[in-house]
Design a protein around this motif. Structure first.
Motif, PDB file in Angstrom:
ATOM      1  N   UNK A 262       3.670  11.842   0.138  1.00  0.00           N
ATOM      2  CA  UNK A 262       4.030  10.532   0.697  1.00  0.00           C
ATOM      3  C   UNK A 262       5.079  10.691   1.803  1.00  0.00           C
ATOM      4  N   UNK A 263       5.985  11.650   1.605  1.00  0.00           N
ATOM      5  CA  UNK A 263       7.031  11.903   2.595  1.00  0.00           C
ATOM      6  C   UNK A 263       6.396  12.381   3.913  1.00  0.00           C
ATOM      7  N   UNK A 264       5.367  13.227   3.730  1.00  0.00           N
ATOM      8  CA  UNK A 264       4.662  13.749   4.908  1.00  0.00           C
ATOM      9  C   UNK A 264       3.998  12.587   5.672  1.00  0.00           C
ATOM     10  N   UNK A 265       3.372  11.681   4.915  1.00  0.00           N
ATOM     11  CA  UNK A 265       2.729  10.517   5.552  1.00  0.00           C
ATOM     12  C   UNK A 265       3.800   9.654   6.243  1.00  0.00           C
ATOM     13  N   UNK A 266       4.936   9.459   5.538  1.00  0.00           N
ATOM     14  CA  UNK A 266       6.008   8.613   6.085  1.00  0.00           C
ATOM     15  C   UNK A 266       6.547   9.213   7.381  1.00  0.00           C
ATOM     16  N   UNK A 267       6.739  10.529   7.388  1.00  0.00           N
ATOM     17  CA  UNK A 267       7.309  11.174   8.578  1.00  0.00           C
ATOM     18  C   UNK A 267       6.330  11.164   9.760  1.00  0.00           C
ATOM     19  N   UNK A 268       5.035  11.234   9.423  1.00  0.00           N
ATOM     20  CA  UNK A 268       4.015  11.248  10.491  1.00  0.00           C
ATOM     21  C   UNK A 268       3.710   9.849  11.019  1.00  0.00           C
ATOM     22  N   UNK A 269       4.053   8.827  10.253  1.00  0.00           N
ATOM     23  CA  UNK A 269       3.677   7.453  10.631  1.00  0.00           C
ATOM     24  C   UNK A 269       4.841   6.480  10.447  1.00  0.00           C
ATOM     25  N   UNK A 275       1.021  -0.220   3.953  1.00  0.00           N
ATOM     26  CA  UNK A 275      -0.319  -0.535   3.437  1.00  0.00           C
ATOM     27  C   UNK A 275      -1.426   0.047   4.319  1.00  0.00           C
ATOM     28  N   UNK A 276      -1.098   0.457   5.562  1.00  0.00           N
ATOM     29  CA  UNK A 276      -2.157   0.917   6.464  1.00  0.00           C
ATOM     30  C   UNK A 276      -2.393   2.419   6.512  1.00  0.00           C
ATOM     31  N   UNK A 277      -1.471   3.221   6.000  1.00  0.00           N
ATOM     32  CA  UNK A 277      -1.765   4.665   5.955  1.00  0.00           C
ATOM     33  C   UNK A 277      -1.424   5.163   4.562  1.00  0.00           C
ATOM     34  N   UNK A 278      -2.355   5.884   3.982  1.00  0.00           N
ATOM     35  CA  UNK A 278      -2.197   6.267   2.574  1.00  0.00           C
ATOM     36  C   UNK A 278      -2.999   7.523   2.282  1.00  0.00           C
ATOM     37  N   UNK A 279      -2.768   8.153   1.126  1.00  0.00           N
ATOM     38  CA  UNK A 279      -3.558   9.348   0.779  1.00  0.00           C
ATOM     39  C   UNK A 279      -5.058   9.011   0.856  1.00  0.00           C
ATOM     40  N   UNK A 280      -5.858   9.933   1.442  1.00  0.00           N
ATOM     41  CA  UNK A 280      -7.272   9.607   1.748  1.00  0.00           C
ATOM     42  C   UNK A 280      -8.090   9.265   0.510  1.00  0.00           C
ATOM     43  N   UNK A 281      -7.727   9.873  -0.620  1.00  0.00           N
ATOM     44  CA  UNK A 281      -8.584   9.670  -1.804  1.00  0.00           C
ATOM     45  C   UNK A 281      -8.374   8.298  -2.445  1.00  0.00           C
ATOM     46  N   UNK A 282      -7.395   7.521  -1.957  1.00  0.00           N
ATOM     47  CA  UNK A 282      -7.155   6.188  -2.536  1.00  0.00           C
ATOM     48  C   UNK A 282      -7.793   5.129  -1.636  1.00  0.00           C
ATOM     49  N   UNK A 283      -8.762   4.359  -2.157  1.00  0.00           N
ATOM     50  CA  UNK A 283      -9.349   3.287  -1.336  1.00  0.00           C
ATOM     51  C   UNK A 283      -8.282   2.269  -0.922  1.00  0.00           C
ATOM     52  N   UNK A 284      -8.441   1.642   0.260  1.00  0.00           N
ATOM     53  CA  UNK A 284      -7.397   0.760   0.821  1.00  0.00           C
ATOM     54  C   UNK A 284      -6.960  -0.349  -0.128  1.00  0.00           C
ATOM     55  N   UNK A 285      -7.959  -1.019  -0.777  1.00  0.00           N
ATOM     56  CA  UNK A 285      -7.598  -2.149  -1.651  1.00  0.00           C
ATOM     57  C   UNK A 285      -6.759  -1.678  -2.834  1.00  0.00           C
ATOM     58  N   UNK A 286      -7.120  -0.536  -3.360  1.00  0.00           N
ATOM     59  CA  UNK A 286      -6.362   0.004  -4.490  1.00  0.00           C
ATOM     60  C   UNK A 286      -4.952   0.371  -4.032  1.00  0.00           C
ATOM     61  N   UNK A 287      -4.868   0.937  -2.822  1.00  0.00           N
ATOM     62  CA  UNK A 287      -3.553   1.325  -2.302  1.00  0.00           C
ATOM     63  C   UNK A 287      -2.629   0.104  -2.186  1.00  0.00           C
TER      64      UNK A 287
END
Ligand SMILES: Cc1cc2nc3c(=O)[nH]c(=O)nc-3n(C[C@H](O)[C@H](O)[C@H](O)COP(=O)(O)OP(=O)(O)OC[C@H]3O[C@@H](n4cnc5c(N)ncnc54)[C@H](O)[C@@H]3O)c2cc1C
Length: 393
Positions: A262-269, A275-287
């Motif tokens: 999550x830190x990696x995602x936060x630093x990159x975005x 709600x718009x960027x999340x680990x790929x294996x989690x569908x958007x609605x679930x995220x």
């Protein structure tokens, strides 16, 4: 020689065919309480009949046979899944292996299996008696040289009445293979959402499973949940189907590595909304649901989530909890956990230790498996083993 087979299901029919092949002069009477043989096989696998599994994905038999793995290991030395494949293909049923390791007739029609087994029984001269409910196995043992009991799962204790007078050890039957009801949980609004690799467990127990998970209108289903229901079948029955379900949506990562991701995602975005960027294996609605559950504002930016926000998100991703209250059927498919205790049985022959000449095969034994063709495989293997044992004797 006269042999009685009680129950014309998968195990009984397979056993009587192999018996007549080995002992053509024997009289084989198969008794079925229903109006036709193999009624259940006709509806297996949603009418397609998942008759075995390649076992390629199975690291230990205990994983797929929560009850009876040791006996299955023993009978597999006589007849295993590869033998099943060869047996059916030799008899003209072409089989197909799915990506998920499940094996079906290439025709996708369970009736091909049913019709074949009935045709073979008729051709070999097995006497099929339908609408004939056996009330007492003991009286049959007095009439026949050998009796094979293949009456399938026993949903109610009163169904053990037919064993009266035999003094068998019986394991109380409870259902296995069901989905979990999560009344009141908002996750049900995500019905239809699938996550491919999830780990699930029951809090305070060692019961765990993993695989795809499906959110439904009433709770959770999918292979991971069905496996967990099978492994914890008796525990859940004893707790009145109330328990705390633990869900690790990452499939097994710990909170620390989820936090790093999550830190990696936060630093990159940093400027994008959480709600718009999340680990790929989690569908958007679930995220979005998990973000809200973690008490992080959906419209906040990643740069605003802060270490606490990341910690809460990592915790929800890896250790999400739900209150299970009740169970539901999975496509009408279920098996019974419990039945004739394996302590009664000689593992090499499947003969009853205290009653020579009495044999058991199939789900009537305290053997059951997760979904994937393993239950029918147990029926074929044990039915075959009994036929060999009687013929050898
Ligand atoms: C809807 C559904 C779908 C399934 N799909 C699959 C699948 O795709 N793959 C898989 O591996 N497993 C599947 N299963 C499980 C599998 O069908 C069973 O494990 C398997 O049929 C067990 O075989 P058996 O011969 O022991 O019992 P059964 O096939 O249940 O046969 C027992 C027979 O005994 C008869 N009987 C019972 N009592 C008496 C009596 N007193 N006298 C005379 N006859 C009696 C019954 O009427 C029945 O015909 C499914 C189960 C269900 C309910």
């Amino acid at each position: 020689m006269r042999v009685a087979v009680v129950g014309a299901g998968a195990a009984g029919c397979f056993c009587s065919i192999e018996l007549k092949r080995r002992l053509p002069d024997a009289t084989v009477d198969i008794f079925e309480s229903g109006s036709k043989p193999l009624a259940k096989v006709a509806v297996t696998g949603g009418g397609r009949c998942n008759l075995t599994n390649s076992f390629e994905d199975v690291s230990s038999l205990k994983e797929v046979y929560p009850r009876g793995d040791k006996l299955i290991r023993r009978v597999f030395t006589t007849f295993d899944h590869k033998d099943t494949w060869e047996w059916f293909e030799r008899e003209g049923v072409r089989l197909t292996l799915q990506e998920d390791h499940c094996v079906f007739p290439a025709s996708q029609d369970a009736m091909q299996v049913v019709n074949l087994l009935i045709k073979l029984m008729r051709r070999l001269g097995v006497n099929i008696h339908v609408r004939h409910k056996v009330e007492s196995v003991k009286s049959l043992t007095e009439e026949y040289d050998a009796v094979v009991v293949t009456v399938g799962g026993r949903p109610g204790k009163k169904d053990f009445d037919l064993f009266e007078g035999l003094d068998l050890e019986l394991v109380p039957p409870v259902p296995s293979l069901f989905t979990f009801n999560l009344p009141g949980s908002p996750v049900r609004e995500l019905a239809g959402t699938v996550v491919e690799n999830v780990s699930v467990g029951l809090a305070g127990t060692g019961f765990k499973a993993s695989g795809p998970l499906l959110v439904t209108h009433w709770g959770m289903s999918g292979p991971a949940i069905l496996k967990l229901s099978s492994r914890a079948a008796r525990h859940l029955a004893e707790s009145g189907y109330e328990a705390t379900l633990l869900v690790n949506w990452t499939g097994g990562a710990d909170a620390e590595s989820a936090r790093n991701e999550l830190k990696r995602i936060a630093e990159g975005n940093p400027l994008r909304q959480v709600s718009n960027s999340h680990p790929e294996f989690i569908p958007s609605r679930l995220w979005s649901y998990l973000v809200t559950k973690s008490k992080v504002r959906e419209d906040s930016r990643w740069s605003e989530a802060g270490p606490r926000g990341l910690n809460r998100l990592a915790e929800t991703l890896t250790n999400d909890t739900y209150h299970i209250k009740g169970r539901s059927r999975f496509k009408e498919e279920f098996v019974t956990c419990g039945g004739v205790a394996l302590t009664n049985i000689n593992y090499n022959t499947l003969e009853c230790k205290s009653h020579p000449g009495l044999y058991f095969a199939g789900e009537t034994l305290d053997i059951d498996a997760v979904t994937g063709g393993f239950n029918l495989q147990a029926a074929w293997s044990t039915g075959y083993r009994v036929a060999v044992s009687i013929a050898e004797k």
